[in-house]
Design a protein around this motif. Structure first.
Motif, PDB file in Angstrom:
ATOM      1  N   PHE A 101      19.264  27.162 -34.247  1.00  0.00           N
ATOM      2  CA  PHE A 101      18.173  27.438 -34.677  1.00  0.00           C
ATOM      3  C   PHE A 101      17.523  28.921 -33.775  1.00  0.00           C
ATOM      4  N   MET A 102      17.790  28.398 -32.787  1.00  0.00           N
ATOM      5  CA  MET A 102      17.499  29.438 -31.779  1.00  0.00           C
ATOM      6  C   MET A 102      18.508  30.951 -32.005  1.00  0.00           C
ATOM      7  N   TYR A 103      19.245  30.558 -32.100  1.00  0.00           N
ATOM      8  CA  TYR A 103      20.216  32.104 -32.762  1.00  0.00           C
ATOM      9  C   TYR A 103      18.764  32.605 -33.996  1.00  0.00           C
ATOM     10  N   LEU A 104      18.818  32.013 -35.079  1.00  0.00           N
ATOM     11  CA  LEU A 104      18.113  32.676 -36.044  1.00  0.00           C
ATOM     12  C   LEU A 104      16.501  33.097 -35.914  1.00  0.00           C
ATOM     13  N   ILE A 105      15.928  32.811 -34.921  1.00  0.00           N
ATOM     14  CA  ILE A 105      14.671  32.920 -35.002  1.00  0.00           C
ATOM     15  C   ILE A 105      14.781  34.658 -33.196  1.00  0.00           C
ATOM     16  N   GLN A 106      15.615  34.459 -32.541  1.00  0.00           N
ATOM     17  CA  GLN A 106      16.520  35.399 -31.785  1.00  0.00           C
ATOM     18  C   GLN A 106      16.312  37.113 -32.603  1.00  0.00           C
ATOM     19  N   PHE A 107      17.313  36.010 -33.979  1.00  0.00           N
ATOM     20  CA  PHE A 107      17.820  36.927 -34.705  1.00  0.00           C
ATOM     21  C   PHE A 107      16.740  37.916 -35.166  1.00  0.00           C
ATOM     22  N   VAL A 108      15.706  37.270 -35.825  1.00  0.00           N
ATOM     23  CA  VAL A 108      14.804  37.238 -36.761  1.00  0.00           C
ATOM     24  C   VAL A 108      13.721  38.755 -35.613  1.00  0.00           C
ATOM     25  N   VAL A 109      13.655  38.634 -34.951  1.00  0.00           N
ATOM     26  CA  VAL A 109      12.577  38.692 -33.621  1.00  0.00           C
ATOM     27  C   VAL A 109      13.311  40.076 -32.816  1.00  0.00           C
ATOM     28  N   PHE A 110      14.101  39.668 -32.030  1.00  0.00           N
ATOM     29  CA  PHE A 110      14.469  40.811 -31.334  1.00  0.00           C
ATOM     30  C   PHE A 110      14.765  41.770 -31.521  1.00  0.00           C
ATOM     31  N   PRO A 111      15.000  42.350 -32.878  1.00  0.00           N
ATOM     32  CA  PRO A 111      14.835  43.626 -33.842  1.00  0.00           C
ATOM     33  C   PRO A 111      13.257  44.665 -33.701  1.00  0.00           C
ATOM     34  N   LEU A 112      12.339  43.679 -32.897  1.00  0.00           N
ATOM     35  CA  LEU A 112      11.489  43.866 -33.385  1.00  0.00           C
ATOM     36  C   LEU A 112      10.662  44.016 -32.224  1.00  0.00           C
ATOM     37  N   SER A 113      11.185  43.667 -31.272  1.00  0.00           N
ATOM     38  CA  SER A 113      10.559  43.823 -30.352  1.00  0.00           C
ATOM     39  C   SER A 113      10.413  44.148 -29.465  1.00  0.00           C
ATOM     40  N   GLN A 114      10.607  46.156 -29.482  1.00  0.00           N
ATOM     41  CA  GLN A 114       9.980  47.052 -28.505  1.00  0.00           C
ATOM     42  C   GLN A 114       8.676  47.238 -29.319  1.00  0.00           C
ATOM     43  N   THR A 115       8.527  46.869 -30.453  1.00  0.00           N
ATOM     44  CA  THR A 115       7.036  47.144 -31.086  1.00  0.00           C
ATOM     45  C   THR A 115       6.257  47.134 -30.224  1.00  0.00           C
ATOM     46  N   LEU A 116       5.799  46.168 -28.981  1.00  0.00           N
ATOM     47  CA  LEU A 116       4.867  46.336 -28.270  1.00  0.00           C
ATOM     48  C   LEU A 116       4.413  47.826 -26.977  1.00  0.00           C
ATOM     49  N   ASP A 117       5.937  48.188 -26.560  1.00  0.00           N
ATOM     50  CA  ASP A 117       5.861  49.057 -25.609  1.00  0.00           C
ATOM     51  C   ASP A 117       6.081  50.739 -27.022  1.00  0.00           C
ATOM     52  N   ILE A 118       6.208  50.700 -28.787  1.00  0.00           N
ATOM     53  CA  ILE A 118       6.634  51.937 -28.540  1.00  0.00           C
ATOM     54  C   ILE A 118       4.579  52.109 -29.084  1.00  0.00           C
ATOM     55  N   ILE A 119       3.921  50.686 -29.145  1.00  0.00           N
ATOM     56  CA  ILE A 119       2.390  51.560 -29.588  1.00  0.00           C
ATOM     57  C   ILE A 119       1.696  51.363 -28.318  1.00  0.00           C
ATOM     58  N   GLU A 120       2.220  50.953 -26.847  1.00  0.00           N
ATOM     59  CA  GLU A 120       1.984  52.127 -25.454  1.00  0.00           C
ATOM     60  C   GLU A 120       0.932  50.192 -25.657  1.00  0.00           C
ATOM     61  N   CYS A 121       1.641  48.881 -25.935  1.00  0.00           N
ATOM     62  CA  CYS A 121       0.409  47.441 -25.190  1.00  0.00           C
ATOM     63  C   CYS A 121       1.983  47.275 -24.427  1.00  0.00           C
ATOM     64  N   GLN A 122       2.330  47.862 -23.370  1.00  0.00           N
ATOM     65  CA  GLN A 122       3.747  47.002 -22.896  1.00  0.00           C
ATOM     66  C   GLN A 122       3.149  45.698 -21.599  1.00  0.00           C
ATOM     67  N   HIS A 123       1.526  45.599 -21.478  1.00  0.00           N
ATOM     68  CA  HIS A 123       1.191  44.501 -20.434  1.00  0.00           C
ATOM     69  C   HIS A 123       1.121  43.738 -21.515  1.00  0.00           C
ATOM     70  N   VAL A 124       0.404  43.808 -22.523  1.00  0.00           N
ATOM     71  CA  VAL A 124       1.155  42.739 -23.593  1.00  0.00           C
ATOM     72  C   VAL A 124       2.387  41.967 -23.368  1.00  0.00           C
ATOM     73  N   HIS A 125       3.070  42.873 -23.335  1.00  0.00           N
ATOM     74  CA  HIS A 125       4.647  43.051 -23.287  1.00  0.00           C
ATOM     75  C   HIS A 125       5.428  42.256 -22.205  1.00  0.00           C
ATOM     76  N   LEU A 126       4.561  42.329 -20.962  1.00  0.00           N
ATOM     77  CA  LEU A 126       4.974  42.270 -19.585  1.00  0.00           C
ATOM     78  C   LEU A 126       3.812  40.796 -19.730  1.00  0.00           C
ATOM     79  N   ILE A 127       3.068  40.314 -20.011  1.00  0.00           N
ATOM     80  CA  ILE A 127       2.922  38.915 -19.911  1.00  0.00           C
ATOM     81  C   ILE A 127       3.201  37.848 -20.455  1.00  0.00           C
ATOM     82  N   TRP A 128       3.781  38.199 -22.129  1.00  0.00           N
ATOM     83  CA  TRP A 128       5.034  37.398 -22.499  1.00  0.00           C
ATOM     84  C   TRP A 128       6.490  36.816 -21.665  1.00  0.00           C
ATOM     85  N   GLN A 129       6.902  38.362 -20.871  1.00  0.00           N
ATOM     86  CA  GLN A 129       7.919  37.864 -20.669  1.00  0.00           C
ATOM     87  C   GLN A 129       7.516  37.120 -19.388  1.00  0.00           C
TER      88      GLN A 129
END
Length: 445
Positions: A356-384
């Motif tokens: 189940f984790m692999y399925l969720i990862q497969f969906v979300v991982f390709p989209l994970s750079q979205t926050l960097d692209i729109i320059e919301c790196q601080h949000v991404h950092l907090i999540w990490q």
């Protein structure tokens, strides 16, 4: 002549069957090459699982985990900024900056390996990797350069060339590992093959870039590099830490499992990652590279269209990954024992737990750079930060209470799945904020 005409006819038929959408065509080209490359790894895995022991795979997993954590900061994430400038000269200077940083970081990593590498490996119960520790900075340099060249190629949408390099990397890795496994005992063949696979491809992309873009690359200047470093300072300041934490969240489980449960358990876990996790991640990276190129343009020009692309990509990835995940969840142990040998049954059980984790990862991982692209790196950092704290807490707690390895892996999978779901909604909310609207998924899908 008839043969040539026949081949051309086949090529034309393939072109006609490709999707009409430019974005979808690029995904098919890049993901197709990646799928071929990963297919080669899958075909070789039943051979490798009979040439090498679970302990050898465990040593390889320690090596790749250390490399994967470190290489994320090989250029301090300046490679992501190569896609952003509208001016070609600025982009060339960002590219030069990322390459210079790779060389500087390689010197730093090499020094750290020389001073502290032995101590680290002893703590991870990976003493068999000690003679090959010098390979770590070599791989770091080659892979760091490849990443910068890769993003330069993405900027100019050379997806077919990138696709070819991915296949050549897998081919070099597999051939080296099989040939070495026939003559050398222990993990040496796996390690040397991994290095060959990771560093190859850089030369091809470098020659291609010089052939087509040298008129742009000649505009690189020291002052331009300095300006690029200042303009995109948020990438090393936020994205590099975010990327390091992301990679740590993915790779630290291997290191923790090695430390608490030994190389055999890690070897079972590692083969599952190699056969299932890595192919899904690599295909996801292919989608991510095309998505990143397209989303960086839409973030500047049409944020509402970016939101639509975000939801549509997630929806398609979910349906693509659903069937394989269900199959692994139902019959993972039996499939692994049949294909790789009875000694690998436990590896299939770990994959069953993580399906189940692999399925969720497969969906979300390709989209994970979205926050960097729109320059919301601080949000991404907090999540990490939040995710990696939970992952470490789950695995260390399991080891502290002497829980069986399967339970520790189940806790890891649960934390990862929840973390990716949270990232998905954070990314969607940030795009909606960029749009200045409060559109729902239903409105834009």
């Amino acid at each position: 002549m008839n043969r040539i005409a026949g081949v051309q006819g086949v090529v034309e038929k393939i072109k006609r069957r490709l999707p009409k959408s430019k974005f979808a065509r690029n995904v098919v080209v890049l993901a197709g090459g990646t799928a071929l490359a990963q297919g080669l790894l899958l075909l070789a895995s039943p051979i490798l699982s009979r040439l090498y022991t679970p302990e050898s795979f465990g040593v390889l997993a320690v090596f790749t985990a250390m490399l994967s954590i470190l290489v994320v900061i090989s250029s301090l994430r300046y490679e992501l900024a190569i896609l952003l400038p509208e001016e070609e000269e600025t982009a060339a200077n960002v590219f030069a900056l990322s390459v210079l940083v790779v060389f500087g970081m390689t010197l730093l990593i090499g020094t750290a390996v020389f001073l502290f590498g032995d101590t680290l490996l002893l703590s991870l119960k990976a003493e068999k990797m000690l003679p090959y520790l010098f390979l770590l900075p070599v791989s770091f340099l080659g892979l760091g350069l490849y990443q910068s060249l890769n993003y330069w190629a993405i900027r100019y949408k050379r997806f077919a060339s990138i696709s070819r390099t991915k296949f050549s990397q897998s081919f070099g890795m597999v051939c080296t590992q099989i040939l070495a496994g026939l003559f050398i005992k222990g993990p040496a063949g796996l390690l040397y093959g991994d290095v060959v696979g990771r560093v190859s491809g850089s030369g091809t992309l470098a020659l291609l870039s010089w052939r087509h873009d040298r008129h742009i690359l000649r505009k690189i200047s020291l002052s331009g590099v300095g300006k690029a470093a200042c303009r995109y300072y948020r990438f090393p300041l936020f994205s590099s830490w975010s990327g390091l934490l992301n990679s740590g969240g993915l790779q630290l489980p291997a290191l923790i499992l090695a430390s608490f449960y030994g190389p055999q358990v890690l070897g079972w876990f590692a083969l599952g990652q190699r056969v299932i996790g890595v192919p899904m991640t690599m295909i996801g990276q292919s989608v991510a590279q095309v998505y990143t190129g397209e989303s960086s343009r839409l973030a500047r020009q049409n944020p509402e269209q970016l939101l639509r692309l975000f939801y549509q990509t997630a929806k398609k990835l979910f349906f693509i990954g659903l069937l394989p995940s269900l199959l692994l969840g139902i019959a993972g142990p039996q499939l692994f024992a049949l294909v790789f040998g009875g000694i690998w049954y436990e590896a299939g059980r770990y994959i069953q737990i993580l399906s189940f984790m692999y399925l969720i990862q497969f969906v979300v991982f390709p989209l994970s750079q979205t926050l960097d692209i729109i320059e919301c790196q601080h949000v991404h950092l907090i999540w990490q930060i939040g995710r990696i704290v939970l992952i470490i807490a789950a695995l260390v707690s399991a080891a502290w209470w002497k829980a069986p390895p399967a339970l520790a892996i189940g806790l890891y999978g649960g934390v990862m799945a929840v973390g990716y779901v949270i990232l998905f909604f954070l990314s969607a909310m940030s795009i909606r904020k960029l749009c200045g609207t409060d559109k729902t998924a239903k409105d834009v899908a």
